[in-house]
Enzyme design. Structure first.
Site, PDB file in Angstrom:
ATOM      1  N   HIS A  69     -24.780 -43.475  50.631  1.00  0.00           N
ATOM      2  CA  HIS A  69     -26.089 -42.852  50.794  1.00  0.00           C
ATOM      3  C   HIS A  69     -26.006 -41.329  50.735  1.00  0.00           C
ATOM      4  O   HIS A  69     -25.138 -40.718  51.328  1.00  0.00           O
ATOM      5  CB  HIS A  69     -26.686 -43.282  52.143  1.00  0.00           C
ATOM      6  CG  HIS A  69     -28.007 -42.664  52.452  1.00  0.00           C
ATOM      7  ND1 HIS A  69     -28.257 -41.991  53.625  1.00  0.00           N
ATOM      8  CD2 HIS A  69     -29.160 -42.608  51.733  1.00  0.00           C
ATOM      9  CE1 HIS A  69     -29.504 -41.565  53.629  1.00  0.00           C
ATOM     10  NE2 HIS A  69     -30.071 -41.926  52.490  1.00  0.00           N
ATOM     11  N   HIS A 124     -31.308 -33.592  49.300  1.00  0.00           N
ATOM     12  CA  HIS A 124     -32.215 -34.349  50.161  1.00  0.00           C
ATOM     13  C   HIS A 124     -33.092 -33.415  50.978  1.00  0.00           C
ATOM     14  O   HIS A 124     -34.307 -33.501  50.951  1.00  0.00           O
ATOM     15  CB  HIS A 124     -31.431 -35.276  51.089  1.00  0.00           C
ATOM     16  CG  HIS A 124     -32.287 -36.241  51.840  1.00  0.00           C
ATOM     17  ND1 HIS A 124     -33.097 -35.860  52.902  1.00  0.00           N
ATOM     18  CD2 HIS A 124     -32.489 -37.578  51.688  1.00  0.00           C
ATOM     19  CE1 HIS A 124     -33.741 -36.915  53.360  1.00  0.00           C
ATOM     20  NE2 HIS A 124     -33.392 -37.970  52.636  1.00  0.00           N
TER      21      HIS A 124
END
Length: 274
Positions: A5, A41
């Site tokens: 991730h 992100h």
């Protein structure tokens, strides 16, 4: 599939592969005009993770092309799937089509090199919401217009916003997509999530003749107990900040004879018939 991730810095690729991942997720950040700029992100992100690691998107693609090209010095055989988490929710939905064109062209130029690359990873386009579906239309239109429709065989679709599954099916039907579909279900590792929607997705996947879900994965799992719960339900993949924990769970007696790591020989667009 064990999906590492938030693998947004180039140096993180080997880090997550060394922990056991055979797939990685990277976050694609766009400018206001829908141009893919960086892998990033941003804040907030998962608990215990650094949210600000980044790379220039095209440089990331140049590197990951080498990592997924047989006989390249950087080649890592285990890496078979790249999940592009498209941060379309940060731009106007009117720019989704432009974003789809741009990502398709950057993949053509920097990953596939318009037929001159032997990079072999499958690509999963993670779309936040069904309202962003014009990205998919643009992506496919661009491959067609540029003369590379054959790359569609390497690309799958996944809606990640935990929306109603029938609503997602309706959008896929409108787009004419009846194959190569994954379905994600999950939440940031900071919070707990029930299994109702996950079970529904798995039931649809296993329904004969249902063509809108081929694979189901749960995200973002960090606790072994939740990994075990998901495996017992029959997921195809797990996205985790800790691939090594998933590896350990898979080796447990309960799961060792039921699951194995996917390889390049496993088609990610086919339903598993165990």
């Amino acid at each position: 599939w064990i999906m590492g991730h938030m693998v947004n810095a180039i140096e993180q690729v080997d880090e997550f592969l060394n922990l056991g991942a055979n797939a990685i997720e990277l976050d694609i950040d766009f400018d206001k005009d829908g141009i893919a700029q960086i892998t990033h992100h941003g804040i907030p992100c998962d608990c215990g993770r650094e949210c600000t690691k980044k790379a220039i998107f095209t440089e990331y693609l140049d590197n990951i092309r080498q990592v997924t090209t047989p006989d390249n010095p950087k080649f890592r055989e285990q890496l078979v799937l790249l999940a592009l988490d498209l941060k379309l929710q940060r731009i106007s939905s009117a720019k989704a089509y432009r974003a789809g064109e741009d990502v398709a062209k950057k993949l053509l130029d920097h990953y596939w090199q318009r037929g001159n690359s032997r990079a072999r990873a499958y690509i999963l386009l993670n779309i936040p919401l069904v309202e962003d579906c014009e990205f998919i239309r643009a992506f496919k239109d661009t491959l067609k217009n540029e003369g590379y429709e054959s790359y569609n065989d390497k690309v799958g679709i996944n809606f990640t916003g935990n929306e109603d599954l029938d609503k997602i099916r309706d959008v896929l039907e409108i787009l004419g997509i009846h194959k190569q579909v994954w379905q994600a279900d999950g939440i940031t590792s900071c919070f707990a999530r029930g299994t109702e929607r996950l079970k529904e997705a798995l039931e649809k996947r296993d329904t004969p003749g249902y063509n809108y879900i081929n694979k189901v994965y749960a995200w973002t799992l960090v606790r072994k107990s939740i990994m075990r719960r998901s495996l017992r339900l029959g997921v195809d993949g797990v996205m985790s900040n800790n691939p090594d924990r998933v590896i350990k769970v898979l080796k447990e007696k309960e799961f060792a004879d039921k699951f194995r790591l996917a390889t390049y020989n496993d088609n990610p667009w086919e339903k598993f018939r165990g």
